[in-house]
Design a protein around this motif. Structure first.
Motif, PDB file in Angstrom:
ATOM      1  N   PHE A  20       0.842  -1.195   0.000  1.00 54.93           N
ATOM      2  CA  PHE A  20       0.000   0.000   0.000  1.00 54.93           C
ATOM      3  C   PHE A  20       0.877   1.245   0.000  1.00 54.93           C
ATOM      4  O   PHE A  20       1.786   1.379   0.817  1.00 54.93           O
ATOM      5  CB  PHE A  20      -0.899   0.032   1.241  1.00 54.93           C
ATOM      6  N   VAL A  21       0.564   2.122  -0.928  1.00 59.06           N
ATOM      7  CA  VAL A  21       1.174   3.453  -0.989  1.00 59.06           C
ATOM      8  C   VAL A  21       0.092   4.428  -0.542  1.00 59.06           C
ATOM      9  O   VAL A  21      -0.969   4.506  -1.164  1.00 59.06           O
ATOM     10  CB  VAL A  21       1.634   3.772  -2.421  1.00 59.06           C
ATOM     11  N   MET A  22       0.324   5.176   0.531  1.00 58.28           N
ATOM     12  CA  MET A  22      -0.724   6.027   1.108  1.00 58.28           C
ATOM     13  C   MET A  22      -0.229   7.452   1.323  1.00 58.28           C
ATOM     14  O   MET A  22       0.946   7.672   1.662  1.00 58.28           O
ATOM     15  CB  MET A  22      -1.194   5.441   2.444  1.00 58.28           C
ATOM     16  N   PHE A  23      -1.152   8.394   1.123  1.00 58.55           N
ATOM     17  CA  PHE A  23      -0.874   9.803   1.377  1.00 58.55           C
ATOM     18  C   PHE A  23      -2.022  10.369   2.213  1.00 58.55           C
ATOM     19  O   PHE A  23      -3.187  10.261   1.824  1.00 58.55           O
ATOM     20  CB  PHE A  23      -0.765  10.581   0.069  1.00 58.55           C
ATOM     21  N   PRO A  24      -1.729  10.985   3.358  1.00 60.05           N
ATOM     22  CA  PRO A  24      -2.791  11.547   4.195  1.00 60.05           C
ATOM     23  C   PRO A  24      -3.457  12.738   3.512  1.00 60.05           C
ATOM     24  O   PRO A  24      -2.927  13.294   2.547  1.00 60.05           O
ATOM     25  CB  PRO A  24      -2.051  11.959   5.471  1.00 60.05           C
ATOM     26  N   PRO A  25      -4.621  13.157   4.010  1.00 53.66           N
ATOM     27  CA  PRO A  25      -5.327  14.289   3.406  1.00 53.66           C
ATOM     28  C   PRO A  25      -4.488  15.558   3.323  1.00 53.66           C
ATOM     29  O   PRO A  25      -4.735  16.405   2.459  1.00 53.66           O
ATOM     30  CB  PRO A  25      -6.528  14.481   4.334  1.00 53.66           C
ATOM     31  N   SER A  26      -3.492  15.701   4.189  1.00 52.72           N
ATOM     32  CA  SER A  26      -2.631  16.888   4.166  1.00 52.72           C
ATOM     33  C   SER A  26      -1.839  17.002   2.863  1.00 52.72           C
ATOM     34  O   SER A  26      -1.341  18.086   2.528  1.00 52.72           O
ATOM     35  CB  SER A  26      -1.670  16.859   5.354  1.00 52.72           C
ATOM     36  N   GLU A  27      -1.724  15.895   2.115  1.00 53.76           N
ATOM     37  CA  GLU A  27      -0.971  15.894   0.854  1.00 53.76           C
ATOM     38  C   GLU A  27      -1.874  16.069  -0.367  1.00 53.76           C
ATOM     39  O   GLU A  27      -1.458  15.834  -1.497  1.00 53.76           O
ATOM     40  CB  GLU A  27      -0.184  14.586   0.725  1.00 53.76           C
ATOM     41  N   GLU A  28      -3.125  16.468  -0.142  1.00 54.68           N
ATOM     42  CA  GLU A  28      -4.125  16.609  -1.203  1.00 54.68           C
ATOM     43  C   GLU A  28      -3.629  17.455  -2.379  1.00 54.68           C
ATOM     44  O   GLU A  28      -3.919  17.170  -3.541  1.00 54.68           O
ATOM     45  CB  GLU A  28      -5.393  17.246  -0.617  1.00 54.68           C
ATOM     46  N   ALA A  29      -2.850  18.492  -2.099  1.00 56.13           N
ATOM     47  CA  ALA A  29      -2.403  19.422  -3.148  1.00 56.13           C
ATOM     48  C   ALA A  29      -1.555  18.730  -4.204  1.00 56.13           C
ATOM     49  O   ALA A  29      -1.435  19.238  -5.330  1.00 56.13           O
ATOM     50  CB  ALA A  29      -1.623  20.572  -2.519  1.00 56.13           C
ATOM     51  N   PHE A  30      -0.974  17.581  -3.881  1.00 55.31           N
ATOM     52  CA  PHE A  30      -0.093  16.878  -4.819  1.00 55.31           C
ATOM     53  C   PHE A  30      -0.785  15.711  -5.533  1.00 55.31           C
ATOM     54  O   PHE A  30      -0.165  15.034  -6.345  1.00 55.31           O
ATOM     55  CB  PHE A  30       1.133  16.336  -4.082  1.00 55.31           C
ATOM     56  N   MET A  31      -2.061  15.463  -5.244  1.00 55.90           N
ATOM     57  CA  MET A  31      -2.715  14.235  -5.675  1.00 55.90           C
ATOM     58  C   MET A  31      -3.427  14.315  -7.020  1.00 55.90           C
ATOM     59  O   MET A  31      -3.882  13.301  -7.539  1.00 55.90           O
ATOM     60  CB  MET A  31      -3.707  13.762  -4.604  1.00 55.90           C
ATOM     61  N   SER A  32      -3.569  15.484  -7.592  1.00 56.90           N
ATOM     62  CA  SER A  32      -4.142  15.648  -8.936  1.00 56.90           C
ATOM     63  C   SER A  32      -5.479  14.924  -9.106  1.00 56.90           C
ATOM     64  O   SER A  32      -5.598  13.958  -9.863  1.00 56.90           O
ATOM     65  CB  SER A  32      -3.145  15.127  -9.991  1.00 56.90           C
ATOM     66  N   PRO A  33      -6.528  15.373  -8.400  1.00 54.48           N
ATOM     67  CA  PRO A  33      -7.843  14.724  -8.516  1.00 54.48           C
ATOM     68  C   PRO A  33      -8.375  14.733  -9.941  1.00 54.48           C
ATOM     69  O   PRO A  33      -8.167  15.681 -10.700  1.00 54.48           O
ATOM     70  CB  PRO A  33      -8.734  15.575  -7.592  1.00 54.48           C
ATOM     71  N   SER A  34      -9.056  13.656 -10.285  1.00 52.45           N
ATOM     72  CA  SER A  34      -9.604  13.455 -11.628  1.00 52.45           C
ATOM     73  C   SER A  34     -11.116  13.676 -11.602  1.00 52.45           C
ATOM     74  O   SER A  34     -11.754  13.587 -10.554  1.00 52.45           O
ATOM     75  CB  SER A  34      -9.295  12.022 -12.091  1.00 52.45           C
ATOM     76  N   ASN A  35     -11.688  13.945 -12.786  1.00 48.25           N
ATOM     77  CA  ASN A  35     -13.142  14.047 -12.930  1.00 48.25           C
ATOM     78  C   ASN A  35     -13.789  12.701 -13.227  1.00 48.25           C
ATOM     79  O   ASN A  35     -15.010  12.614 -13.337  1.00 48.25           O
ATOM     80  CB  ASN A  35     -13.510  15.042 -14.035  1.00 48.25           C
ATOM     81  N   LYS A  36     -12.968  11.645 -13.358  1.00 48.39           N
ATOM     82  CA  LYS A  36     -13.525  10.338 -13.649  1.00 48.39           C
ATOM     83  C   LYS A  36     -14.331   9.841 -12.450  1.00 48.39           C
ATOM     84  O   LYS A  36     -13.883   9.917 -11.310  1.00 48.39           O
ATOM     85  CB  LYS A  36     -12.414   9.342 -13.998  1.00 48.39           C
ATOM     86  N   TYR A  37     -15.516   9.295 -12.716  1.00 50.70           N
ATOM     87  CA  TYR A  37     -16.443   8.947 -11.636  1.00 50.70           C
ATOM     88  C   TYR A  37     -16.219   7.539 -11.113  1.00 50.70           C
ATOM     89  O   TYR A  37     -16.048   6.585 -11.868  1.00 50.70           O
ATOM     90  CB  TYR A  37     -17.897   9.075 -12.126  1.00 50.70           C
TER      91      TYR A  37
END
Length: 317
Positions: free
Chosen positions: A200-217
């Motif tokens: 598992f590779v995990m990033f806490p919510p504090s790293e949200e700025a680096f996660m590049s959210p997608s519009n894919k549903y």
């Protein structure tokens, strides 16, 4: 690619199940926790083998047929989902599982992991992902306990996760070198590993700025545009992650990993595996998160919300 290290990681906090009660139990957490041997003594340890699961039969005696995921769907293409019998698939996995996991395999080879100190920072071997075939059948997100409720007693989740909550479960069965792409879920999740080994590779919510959210549903989840299997083709994605701080967990047979809501994570199989993800929402979370999620899903199935750009219907990126 070898010159780009990407994000730094630390080992996830872990505890043996025998020490959990002495530490005051699970309690309320916002950080991931790996419980070693969590399934120890549960019937799932014996009953959830590839061979025994291949013997499952419908009420009419027929072999179960389910829709499989064809390759990675969280990023890139969504292919048609083939409907296949599960028994031959599981028997094949049983044969593949006889091959031991190499100490040198993975994003963090076991040989190297054992030398790390609990709070030491390290980088992962992303080149490991280049060995993955693009389109492999993977039995993902199967609501197995709804189809076979007699299996529910094989897991004692309440012993890990006390208190009332609405829960639902999904099973994941597949070979080595398959993975679930980077995403974050609306609910908390206890991920139980019945067979095999997963990273598992995990990033806490504090790293949200680096996660590049997608519009894919995806129902109950937010996906990322970052494909960890294609950093060799898109090194700029790895470079964009260099400032992120992540957590790494190696979840082995009999372990359970708590993944808090909104924790970004990707999962890589090192061996043929059977995993059960148990998601849960408290009454308050149902109102604040569950209702909006159900509303979006209703609109999606009415073709009014991100129709044609989702993990559930064929789409070419």
């Amino acid at each position: 690619m070898t010159q780009i290290l990407g994000p730094s990681f630390k080992l996830v906090e872990q505890i043996d199940v025998s020490e959990l009660a002495q530490a005051g139990g699970f309690g309320s957490r916002t950080r991931p926790l790996l419980v070693k041997g969590a399934l120890r003594g549960w019937p799932a340890q014996e009953n959830w083998s590839f061979e025994k699961m291949a013997q499952l039969r419908n009420k009419d005696g027929s072999e179960p047929v389910r829709k499989f995921q064809n390759g990675l769907v969280e990023q890139g293409e969504t292919q048609e989902r083939p409907a296949l019998p599960i028994a031959p698939y599981l028997r094949e996995l049983a044969e593949l599982a006889k091959e031991p996991v190499s100490e040198q395999a993975g994003l963090l080879p076991n040989q190297r992991r054992r030398l790390l100190q609990p709070d030491e920072e390290f980088h992962l071997n992303w080149a490991h992902m280049q060995s993955f075939a693009p389109h492999r059948n993977y039995l993902a997100q199967w609501s197995i306990l709804e189809d076979f409720p007699q299996l529910r007693s094989d897991f004692d989740i309440r012993s890990l996760w006390p208190g009332w909550r609405w829960t639902w479960e999904s099973v994941f069965m597949g070979p080595a070198n398959t993975h679930t792409g980077l995403h974050r879920d609306v609910p908390n999740n206890w991920f139980c590993q019945a067979r095999g080994v997963k990273e598992f590779v995990m990033f806490p919510p504090s790293e949200e700025a680096f996660m590049s959210p997608s519009n894919k549903y995806d129902w109950g989840a937010t996906l990322s545009t970052i494909n960890i299997a294609r950093f060799n083709e898109f090194p700029e994605q790895l470079r964009a992650l260099e400032q992120a701080k992540g957590l790494y967990a190696r979840v082995e047979q009999g372990d359970a990993l708590f993944i808090p809501k909104r924790t970004w994570h990707a999962v890589v199989s090192l061996a043929p595996s059977i995993s059960l993800a148990v998601f849960g929402l408290t009454a308050k979370e149902i109102l604040l998160s569950g209702v909006p999620t159900a509303t979006k899903d209703l609109l999606h199935n009415m073709h009014l919300y991100r129709w044609g750009h989702c993990i559930c219907h064929k789409h070419i990126a």
